[in-house]
Design a protein around this motif. Structure first.
Motif, PDB file in Angstrom:
ATOM      1  N   ILE A 179       2.600  -0.410   7.713  1.00  0.00           N
ATOM      2  CA  ILE A 179       3.989  -0.859   7.793  1.00  0.00           C
ATOM      3  C   ILE A 179       4.115  -1.701   9.049  1.00  0.00           C
ATOM      4  CG2 ILE A 179       6.413  -0.186   7.890  1.00  0.00           C
ATOM      5  CD1 ILE A 179       5.635   2.494   6.654  1.00  0.00           C
TER       6      ILE A 179
ATOM      7  N   TRP B 175       2.045   0.548  -6.865  1.00  0.00           N
ATOM      8  CA  TRP B 175       0.903   0.432  -5.950  1.00  0.00           C
ATOM      9  C   TRP B 175      -0.239   1.370  -6.335  1.00  0.00           C
ATOM     10  CZ3 TRP B 175       5.039  -2.212  -4.607  1.00  0.00           C
ATOM     11  CH2 TRP B 175       4.884  -3.333  -3.772  1.00  0.00           C
TER      12      TRP B 175
ATOM     13  N   ILE C 296       7.250   5.276   1.695  1.00  0.00           N
ATOM     14  CA  ILE C 296       6.047   4.443   1.555  1.00  0.00           C
ATOM     15  C   ILE C 296       4.803   5.289   1.814  1.00  0.00           C
ATOM     16  CG2 ILE C 296       4.736   2.563   2.612  1.00  0.00           C
ATOM     17  CD1 ILE C 296       7.431   1.154   3.100  1.00  0.00           C
ATOM     18  N   ARG C 297       4.812   6.041   2.878  1.00  0.00           N
ATOM     19  CA  ARG C 297       3.625   6.820   3.235  1.00  0.00           C
ATOM     20  C   ARG C 297       3.351   7.940   2.234  1.00  0.00           C
ATOM     21  NH1 ARG C 297       4.920   5.749   9.409  1.00  0.00           N
ATOM     22  NH2 ARG C 297       3.464   4.014   9.650  1.00  0.00           N
TER      23      ARG C 297
ATOM     24  N   PRO D 191      -1.675  -2.656  -0.037  1.00  0.00           N
ATOM     25  CA  PRO D 191      -0.825  -1.619   0.570  1.00  0.00           C
ATOM     26  C   PRO D 191      -0.359  -2.008   1.970  1.00  0.00           C
ATOM     27  CG  PRO D 191      -3.116  -0.989   0.742  1.00  0.00           C
ATOM     28  CD  PRO D 191      -3.099  -2.280  -0.045  1.00  0.00           C
TER      29      PRO D 191
ATOM     30  N   MET E 258      13.208  -0.054  -0.964  1.00  0.00           N
ATOM     31  CA  MET E 258      12.182   0.950  -1.219  1.00  0.00           C
ATOM     32  C   MET E 258      12.687   2.012  -2.194  1.00  0.00           C
ATOM     33  SD  MET E 258       9.500   0.010   0.427  1.00  0.00           S
ATOM     34  CE  MET E 258      10.015  -1.652  -0.022  1.00  0.00           C
TER      35      MET E 258
ATOM     36  N   ALA F 151      -1.128   3.022   3.559  1.00  0.00           N
ATOM     37  CA  ALA F 151      -0.418   1.746   3.688  1.00  0.00           C
ATOM     38  C   ALA F 151      -0.110   1.455   5.151  1.00  0.00           C
ATOM     39  CB  ALA F 151       0.881   1.774   2.889  1.00  0.00           C
TER      40      ALA F 151
ATOM     41  N   ARG G 262       4.123   7.709  -1.098  1.00  0.00           N
ATOM     42  CA  ARG G 262       3.730   7.118  -2.388  1.00  0.00           C
ATOM     43  C   ARG G 262       2.505   6.212  -2.288  1.00  0.00           C
ATOM     44  NH1 ARG G 262       6.920   8.594  -7.130  1.00  0.00           N
ATOM     45  NH2 ARG G 262       8.579   9.859  -6.226  1.00  0.00           N
TER      46      ARG G 262
ATOM     47  N   LEU H  98       7.427   1.618  -5.746  1.00  0.00           N
ATOM     48  CA  LEU H  98       6.217   2.008  -5.026  1.00  0.00           C
ATOM     49  C   LEU H  98       5.151   2.575  -5.947  1.00  0.00           C
ATOM     50  CD1 LEU H  98       7.882   3.536  -1.852  1.00  0.00           C
ATOM     51  CD2 LEU H  98       6.683   1.348  -2.039  1.00  0.00           C
TER      52      LEU H  98
ATOM     53  N   PHE I 281       3.308  -3.280   3.854  1.00  0.00           N
ATOM     54  CA  PHE I 281       4.754  -3.467   3.698  1.00  0.00           C
ATOM     55  C   PHE I 281       5.332  -3.962   5.012  1.00  0.00           C
ATOM     56  CE2 PHE I 281       3.342  -0.383   0.676  1.00  0.00           C
ATOM     57  CZ  PHE I 281       4.048  -0.676  -0.491  1.00  0.00           C
TER      58      PHE I 281
END
Length: 440
Positions: free
Chosen positions: A296, A247, A287-288, A254, A239, A294, A290, A244, A256
């Motif tokens: 996970i 996306w 992730i959250r 979205p 990551m 999404a 960018r 990212l 992962f």
């Protein structure tokens, strides 16, 4: 793969157990057989002329399922040719053939030989349809495309480096070519599969700074127009903000899948994982940040050798904190040819089972919270199939959606379309939704 049978062509059941990489391999076998006039079904059916059973061996339960699949094939069609392949076939090919009674055991490297072997047997049996070159429509909405094979990481619990070998990257031009081919066949989503997607290109000498997934996804977004591209899995250490940021293109789903395995640093160290619990936590937060909205998802092992109650509690706390959309929980399974097999401190089955049950409970509650948070949103869904009076499909962030398929104009036939729904409530393993008018 087609789900209907006709009498005009020989029938081959291609049964897939295990990972998405196996699904990609099975689809390749199925396409080759269909191109030679064979009717391919994706389940065991009575009276099939041949069976291909593509197996997993990640746990002893997976081995048992493989043996059961061969026995089922024999019951359904005693005279059929039975080909067993996949990771269970790698563990001891001669023994597997003897134990299961399969006619042919093909190791993973031998999978490309399976279609011709089946066709040869069908021709020898005098079946006039074999080899007539009439392909069948797949009837599928999502295609699995292999971009990488094997693993060089040698995690202590994992038999995959033994069954799949070292990492081999599929050349980028071949991946682009296959994605374009699947799009031309009518697929609306491709799922990029492999064992270690974050290491794509490492065996080809791609600079680490270029990040294999970043390089490949950039090329796919530029060279193809398929509506959806999904990655089957990545690792926490993969990551990075630059990756990212891709996306921002809505074609990238979205979702992962980041295997956690444990939330305890001492256990992660014994597992030979390449991140700490804090590094995993930071990867999820990135992730959250960018990719808003999404999902996970993860894998967690309960009862790894030497896991203390404190180690397990650290895992449970981290799972609760992150709030996974879905958790795949497994009790530790002792596998030959792995480092963990030689470790001290193997836990008794009742302890592993009790910890697994606690993880399953966390996973159920976490999944429901994630789905509830989406009620009221309007999202595009790739509709796959109808069961009873309900259509089902997948949202971009990998939640199963259900709808009656009714609008003001009472539309039907949603299969292999992308249509928006307003999510209205939790149902079974997903969410119900009200189909929105295309003109709204």
């Amino acid at each position: 793969m087609s789900k209907t049978r006709t009498k005009a062509h020989p029938v081959v059941s291609v049964v897939t157990l295990g990972c998405k990489l196996n699904q990609a391999d099975s689809e390749t076998i199925a396409r080759q057989l269909a191109g030679e006039g064979v009717q391919v079904v994706d389940r065991a059916v009575k009276g099939a002329d041949a069976f291909v059973i593509n197996t997993c061996s990640v746990t002893h339960v997976a081995d048992r399922k493989a043996r059961h699949a061969v026995r089922l094939a024999r019951r359904l069609s005693p005279n059929a040719q039975v080909v067993l392949t996949g990771c269970y076939a790698e563990t001891a090919p001669a023994d597997v053939a003897l134990i299961t009674g399969a006619d042919f055991v093909a190791r993973n490297a031998e999978k490309p030989l399976i279609p011709e072997r089946i066709l040869e047997k069908l021709r020898l049996s005098g079946d006039p349809a074999a080899g007539c070159g009439v392909a069948e429509s797949s009837g599928r909405t999502r295609a699995f495309v292999k971009i990488q094979e094997g693993c060089s990481e040698m995690c202590a619990f994992c038999i995959v480096p033994y069954t799949r070998g070292r990492e081999i990257t599929v050349p980028m031009e071949a991946v682009v070519r296959e994605v374009k081919a699947r799009e031309s066949e009518g697929y609306l989503e491709v799922v990029l599969t492999g064992t270690q997607l974050g290491n794509v290109g490492r065996d080809l000498g791609w600079p680490r700074a270029e990040q294999g997934p970043l390089r490949l996804l950039t090329q796919l977004l530029e060279a193809t127009t398929i509506p959806r591209i999904r990655l089957s899995s990545l690792q926490a250490q993969d990551m990075h903000p630059e990756l990212l940021d891709l996306w921002q293109d809505a074609r990238l789903c979205p979702h992962f899948h980041l295997p956690l395995q444990s939330g305890s640093d001492p256990v992660l160290d014994r597992m030979r994982r390449h991140y700490t619990a804090d590094e995993f936590r930071r990867a999820a937060a990135l992730i959250r940040e960018r990719v808003p909205g999404a999902s996970i998802t993860t894998d967690v092992i309960a009862g790894f050798p030497g896991e203390t109650e404190g180690d397990f509690e650290a895992t449970a706390r981290l799972c609760e904190e992150i709030g996974f959309a879905q958790m795949h929980n497994f009790p530790y399974s002792r596998r030959p040819h792995t480092g963990a097999d030689k470790l001290a401190g193997h836990l008794p089955p009742p302890v592993r089972r009790e910890r697994l049950e606690r993880l399953l409970d966390i996973g159920r509650r976490s999944s429901e919270r994630f789905r509830l948070a989406q009620v009221g949103e309007t999202v595009p869904v790739l509709w796959e199939q109808q069961s009873g009076n309900l259509w089902q499909g997948l949202t971009p962030n990998y939640v199963r959606a259900y709808t009656s398929g009714e609008t003001d104009t009472h539309e039907t036939g949603l299969g292999n379309t992308i249509r928006h729904v307003r999510l209205t409530g939790v149902y079974a393993d997903g969410l119900t939704g009200a189909l929105q008018s295309e003109h709204s």
